[in-house]
Motif scaffolding. Structure first.
Motif, PDB file in Angstrom:
ATOM      1  N   GLY A  35       0.725  -1.200   0.024  1.00  0.00           N
ATOM      2  CA  GLY A  35      -0.153   0.024   0.003  1.00  0.00           C
ATOM      3  C   GLY A  35       0.742   1.242   0.023  1.00  0.00           C
ATOM      4  N   GLU A  36       0.297   2.268  -0.330  1.00  0.00           N
ATOM      5  CA  GLU A  36       1.066   3.635  -0.220  1.00  0.00           C
ATOM      6  C   GLU A  36       0.502   4.558   0.820  1.00  0.00           C
ATOM      7  N   TRP A  37       1.503   5.207   1.458  1.00  0.00           N
ATOM      8  CA  TRP A  37       0.867   6.315   2.388  1.00  0.00           C
ATOM      9  C   TRP A  37       1.262   7.784   1.869  1.00  0.00           C
ATOM     10  N   SER A  38       0.465   8.654   2.269  1.00  0.00           N
ATOM     11  CA  SER A  38       0.540  10.200   1.927  1.00  0.00           C
ATOM     12  C   SER A  38       0.245  11.016   2.886  1.00  0.00           C
ATOM     13  N   GLN A  39       0.756  12.104   2.965  1.00  0.00           N
ATOM     14  CA  GLN A  39       0.426  13.330   3.979  1.00  0.00           C
ATOM     15  C   GLN A  39      -0.660  13.965   3.602  1.00  0.00           C
ATOM     16  N   MET A  40      -1.831  14.031   4.321  1.00  0.00           N
ATOM     17  CA  MET A  40      -2.809  14.836   3.790  1.00  0.00           C
ATOM     18  C   MET A  40      -3.089  16.039   4.972  1.00  0.00           C
ATOM     19  N   ALA A  41      -4.176  17.092   4.375  1.00  0.00           N
ATOM     20  CA  ALA A  41      -4.231  18.294   5.312  1.00  0.00           C
ATOM     21  C   ALA A  41      -4.241  17.892   6.928  1.00  0.00           C
ATOM     22  N   PRO A  42      -3.424  18.710   7.723  1.00  0.00           N
ATOM     23  CA  PRO A  42      -3.237  18.359   9.030  1.00  0.00           C
ATOM     24  C   PRO A  42      -4.521  18.720   9.818  1.00  0.00           C
ATOM     25  N   LEU A  43      -4.944  18.169  10.656  1.00  0.00           N
ATOM     26  CA  LEU A  43      -5.865  18.589  11.875  1.00  0.00           C
ATOM     27  C   LEU A  43      -5.499  20.125  12.358  1.00  0.00           C
ATOM     28  N   PRO A  44      -6.491  20.955  12.322  1.00  0.00           N
ATOM     29  CA  PRO A  44      -6.315  22.409  12.991  1.00  0.00           C
ATOM     30  C   PRO A  44      -5.575  22.281  14.264  1.00  0.00           C
ATOM     31  N   GLU A  45      -5.756  21.371  15.073  1.00  0.00           N
ATOM     32  CA  GLU A  45      -5.079  21.464  16.336  1.00  0.00           C
ATOM     33  C   GLU A  45      -4.412  20.215  16.565  1.00  0.00           C
ATOM     34  N   GLY A  56     -19.098   7.962   5.794  1.00  0.00           N
ATOM     35  CA  GLY A  56     -18.859   7.433   4.799  1.00  0.00           C
ATOM     36  C   GLY A  56     -18.447   8.441   3.597  1.00  0.00           C
ATOM     37  N   GLU A  57     -18.576   9.650   3.904  1.00  0.00           N
ATOM     38  CA  GLU A  57     -18.258  10.905   3.251  1.00  0.00           C
ATOM     39  C   GLU A  57     -17.386  11.824   3.937  1.00  0.00           C
ATOM     40  N   ARG A  58     -17.767  12.191   4.933  1.00  0.00           N
ATOM     41  CA  ARG A  58     -16.734  12.941   5.883  1.00  0.00           C
ATOM     42  C   ARG A  58     -16.251  12.130   7.148  1.00  0.00           C
ATOM     43  N   ILE A  59     -15.084  12.536   7.587  1.00  0.00           N
ATOM     44  CA  ILE A  59     -14.503  12.160   8.870  1.00  0.00           C
ATOM     45  C   ILE A  59     -14.712  13.254   9.912  1.00  0.00           C
ATOM     46  N   PHE A  60     -15.226  12.432  11.027  1.00  0.00           N
ATOM     47  CA  PHE A  60     -15.496  13.508  12.124  1.00  0.00           C
ATOM     48  C   PHE A  60     -14.554  13.140  13.364  1.00  0.00           C
ATOM     49  N   ASP A  83     -13.323  16.811   4.972  1.00  0.00           N
ATOM     50  CA  ASP A  83     -13.695  16.193   3.645  1.00  0.00           C
ATOM     51  C   ASP A  83     -12.703  15.768   2.896  1.00  0.00           C
ATOM     52  N   PRO A  84     -12.401  14.454   2.758  1.00  0.00           N
ATOM     53  CA  PRO A  84     -11.437  13.714   2.186  1.00  0.00           C
ATOM     54  C   PRO A  84     -11.214  14.336   0.554  1.00  0.00           C
ATOM     55  N   HIS A 295       0.475   7.063  19.199  1.00  0.00           N
ATOM     56  CA  HIS A 295      -0.388   6.533  19.790  1.00  0.00           C
ATOM     57  C   HIS A 295      -1.453   7.211  20.193  1.00  0.00           C
ATOM     58  N   GLY A 296      -2.826   6.907  20.800  1.00  0.00           N
ATOM     59  CA  GLY A 296      -3.765   7.975  20.859  1.00  0.00           C
ATOM     60  C   GLY A 296      -4.355   8.411  19.816  1.00  0.00           C
ATOM     61  N   LEU A 297      -4.423   7.762  18.837  1.00  0.00           N
ATOM     62  CA  LEU A 297      -4.623   8.254  17.337  1.00  0.00           C
ATOM     63  C   LEU A 297      -5.813   7.393  16.969  1.00  0.00           C
ATOM     64  N   ASP A 298      -6.637   7.810  15.933  1.00  0.00           N
ATOM     65  CA  ASP A 298      -7.682   7.067  15.462  1.00  0.00           C
ATOM     66  C   ASP A 298      -7.895   7.213  13.847  1.00  0.00           C
ATOM     67  N   ALA A 299      -8.738   6.219  13.210  1.00  0.00           N
ATOM     68  CA  ALA A 299      -8.655   6.007  12.017  1.00  0.00           C
ATOM     69  C   ALA A 299     -10.092   5.756  11.439  1.00  0.00           C
ATOM     70  N   ALA A 300     -10.272   6.058  10.130  1.00  0.00           N
ATOM     71  CA  ALA A 300     -11.444   6.058   9.407  1.00  0.00           C
ATOM     72  C   ALA A 300     -11.227   5.622   7.824  1.00  0.00           C
ATOM     73  N   ALA A 301     -12.024   4.884   7.304  1.00  0.00           N
ATOM     74  CA  ALA A 301     -11.838   4.650   5.998  1.00  0.00           C
ATOM     75  C   ALA A 301     -13.075   5.178   5.090  1.00  0.00           C
ATOM     76  N   VAL A 302     -12.698   5.989   3.743  1.00  0.00           N
ATOM     77  CA  VAL A 302     -13.691   6.690   3.185  1.00  0.00           C
ATOM     78  C   VAL A 302     -13.126   6.291   1.617  1.00  0.00           C
ATOM     79  N   ASP A 303     -13.924   6.100   0.952  1.00  0.00           N
ATOM     80  CA  ASP A 303     -13.454   5.588  -0.489  1.00  0.00           C
ATOM     81  C   ASP A 303     -12.365   4.770  -1.045  1.00  0.00           C
ATOM     82  N   GLY A 304     -11.976   3.847  -0.393  1.00  0.00           N
ATOM     83  CA  GLY A 304     -10.984   2.848  -0.504  1.00  0.00           C
ATOM     84  C   GLY A 304      -9.765   3.489   0.297  1.00  0.00           C
ATOM     85  N   ALA A 305      -9.571   4.228   0.888  1.00  0.00           N
ATOM     86  CA  ALA A 305      -8.548   4.999   1.488  1.00  0.00           C
ATOM     87  C   ALA A 305      -8.918   5.080   2.891  1.00  0.00           C
TER      88      ALA A 305
END
Length: 330
Positions: A35-45, A56-60, A83-84, A295-305
């Motif tokens: 698989g391939e990793w990439s950096q996305m827009a950082p969390l504002p905090e 299924g569309e947005r990540i909260f 919004d991915p 650690h102390g992270l979390d994850a969600a899947a949207v559109d195959g990513a």
């Protein structure tokens, strides 16, 4: 856990023994996946011990700790949405109460914030907050039957499950409570066999897979226990290849994905391991390591990513705004 609590010598010896007794899978038992990793827009905090859900569309993302000093933190209340497609974040609303190590689940247009620890403490609470996204309104639901933090949650067949965690006196519980939105009531189901905390859960194909975590013997549980909904019973699955706690878990296609984590004994470190479990075949595969161990992270899947968000790069009090995306090859 973002701040290391004081443990006795006996506890640490027990942790070392737990590591010795754990039986991780050998390299021959775990196949490799790509698989391939990439950096996305950082969390504002920058946060840690966060909770994530998706429609299924947005990540909260809600709750957790925000740094307030070298070894202190606050409990930020802003609930963010990512919004991915546009790769951008927005502040959606404010939580009614600051919380960390909580559950966050999405179902039928609503977000559910489940138990956790109060504000920036380790005091377990039984709060149950429900947010109607379209109406932009919060309401308090019925209290969670067992107050606890560092629990695991999942949505299965339209019901919200709260599993394990720690309650008063730092006692690990295997309590398994379920909320039915139709009746607006909680009820109890079969208790998880291994009481633990800092584990995670995911619903897949009529079952709930609960992975990793810690208890009073080790920070690095390899426990994989699977709840069978139709039979209201638990069974044991193939153990986690790399035992750890403070992990992230999500589902994509036929796989349950497991990311990151931490330990304090015998060494103090975070994990960059990325692994996935196939419940039907009861087997594990290893994936390319996360770009940033945490650690102390979390994850969600949207559109195959899969988006793996926030968390501490060092064990204990550490924070980040990271948003790293994994696209598995199959």
């Amino acid at each position: 856990m973002p701040s290391r609590e004081r443990y006795s010598i006996g506890w640490l010896l027990g942790a070392a023994l737990g590591l010795f007794l754990a039986a991780p899978l050998s390299a021959d038992d775990v196949q490799e996946a790509s698989g391939e990793w990439s950096q996305m827009a950082p969390l504002p905090e920058q946060r840690t011990e966060v909770s994530v859900a998706t429609d299924g569309e947005r990540i909260f993302l809600a709750g957790g700790f925000k740094q307030a000093g070298e070894r202190s933190a606050t409990a930020p209340r802003t609930l963010f949405a990512h919004d991915p497609g546009d790769d951008r974040w927005e502040a959606l609303t404010e939580l009614p109460r600051g919380v960390n190590h909580a559950g966050l689940e999405y179902h039928d247009g609503r977000l559910y914030v489940i138990a956790g620890y109060d504000e920036a403490t380790f005091d377990p609470i039984d709060d149950f907050h429900i947010y109607d996204i379209d109406a932009d309104e919060w309401r308090s639901g019925p209290a969670v039957p067992t107050p606890r933090g560092a629990l695991a949650t999942a949505v299965l067949d339209g019901r919200i499950h709260a599993i394990g965690g720690t309650t008063y006196g730092r006692e690990d519980v295997g309590a398994h409570d379920v909320y039915d939105p139709q009746s607006d009531e909680w009820s109890q189901l079969a208790t998880m066999p291994t009481p633990r905390n800092h584990h995670r859960a995911a619903a897949i194909d009529g079952r709930i897979v609960v992975l990793a975590g810690r208890d009073d013997t080790t920070f690095r549980l390899t426990t994989n226990e699977i709840y069978l909904s139709e039979e209201d019973r638990w069974e044991e699955g193939a153990p986690v290849p790399s035992g750890r706690s403070g992990v992230a878990v999500t589902v994509l296609d036929d796989w349950v994905y497991l990311f990151g984590g931490e330990t304090f004994a015998p060494e103090e470190r975070t994990f960059d391991e990325a692994e996935r479990y196939h419940p039907e075949e009861d087997r594990w595969e290893s994936l390319p390591a996360m770009p940033t161990a945490r650690h102390g992270l979390d994850a969600a899947a949207v559109d195959g990513a899969i988006y793996v968000i926030a968390g501490g790069p060092e064990a204990g009090f550490a924070f980040s705004d990271l948003n790293e995306r994994l696209i598995p090859d199959d």
